[in-house]
Design an enzyme around this catalytic site. Sequence first.
Site, PDB file in Angstrom:
ATOM      1  CD  GLU A 144      -1.225   5.190  22.983  1.00 50.78           C
ATOM      2  OE1 GLU A 144      -0.875   6.380  22.857  1.00 50.78           O
ATOM      3  OE2 GLU A 144      -0.652   4.383  23.744  1.00 50.78           O
ATOM      4  CE  LYS A 177       2.422   5.480  21.128  1.00 54.51           C
ATOM      5  NZ  LYS A 177       2.696   4.273  21.897  1.00 54.51           N
ATOM      6  CD  GLU A 185       6.340   2.534  17.641  1.00 53.81           C
ATOM      7  OE1 GLU A 185       7.246   3.026  18.323  1.00 53.81           O
ATOM      8  OE2 GLU A 185       5.990   3.016  16.545  1.00 53.81           O
ATOM      9  CD  GLU A 213       6.911   3.011  28.876  1.00 50.59           C
ATOM     10  OE1 GLU A 213       7.050   2.251  27.891  1.00 50.59           O
ATOM     11  OE2 GLU A 213       7.224   4.202  28.867  1.00 50.59           O
TER      12      GLU A 213
END
Length: 367
Positions: free
Chosen positions: A321, A324, A329, A267
């Site tokens: 997303e 989150k 985030e 990541e």
Amino acid sequence: MEILSATKLFFFLLLFSCHVSFLSSSATAAYSIGVNYGTIADNLPPPKEVANFLKTKTNIDRIKIFDANPDILKAFTGTGISVTVTVGNGDIPSIAKLPGAQAWIEKNILPYHPKTIIRYIAVGNEILATSDKTLIAHLLPAMKALRSALDLAKARSIKVSTPHSLGILSTSEPPSSGKFRKGYDKLIFAPILEFHKQTKSPFMVNPYPYFGYKPQTADYALFKPNGGVLDAGTGINYTNMFDAQLDAVYSAMKRVGYEDVDIVVAETGWASAGDPGQPGVSVENALSYNGNLVKHVDSGKGTPLMPNRTFETYIFALFNENLKESIPERNFGLFKPDLTPVYDVGILRHDQGVGPTSAVRAKIGRQ
């Protein structure tokens, strides 16, 4: 003379074919770059649509998911895109012995592989950072049990690893001083690295210059031109934080005798939006970091302590997303849920008319 000529011709053709093969693989670069496909959202397209989009509209040929989602694994059947599947942290104790590992493989891997190419099984995520003694104690036994289960199932091409945050290091600056946390170095990391060495699997890490961002070192974090940071221990001047973080990991590995184990960047990424007044968070900075990361990784230059190495690297993340917890985030994605790019780091196939963000993308070259 005829035999000698034939021999020369054979070696010439052999060398020529190798050269062509090298050029061919170079021409299809960008393929040490993958993406993390997270699904903490209620507005994402169906996995089949995602798989078709990645296959036909991008140069991405590998993804990493944070579970063993059967819909995603089915969707990537026959695409040629490889998948890293993750064992949930809570499932680790139950697979630390062979019967449990075999049951997990039977349920989550064998129905899909090899039609869906499963490249790695990631056992949990950043387990050391949880400080959960039970999970930490069962981590390596689970990795070993999964390896044995895969071998028994004749799925030997799948490698087993586990991603680590850089919190595993007690010292990371300068890079040559990199050390694993005291007490974890010989008890935890030496055995894990020995497992990787024996099974030819990679040590996975999650370096995030994003979390080390300071206004005074912004260019250093974002791969922009800067004066660099000197490592007095080696005399090396580091011009980007990504290399420095990887070399700190390498130094820690070398200290316990395992510098020859491959490293995979499981990541890394940069948020494109954040809380009001949050420094360093913008589309421009996310583009600079991820765009220059792609260029840097694909260059094959490696790092100062690991020259000429190409690190398989997974950008976080494929999508923004919306479920989150915080604004940053929710905004690590390269793409919006409607599959339009937040910005283009160079993974879109522009010859197919994809990617309306060429003006934004062009900024990469001007950073």
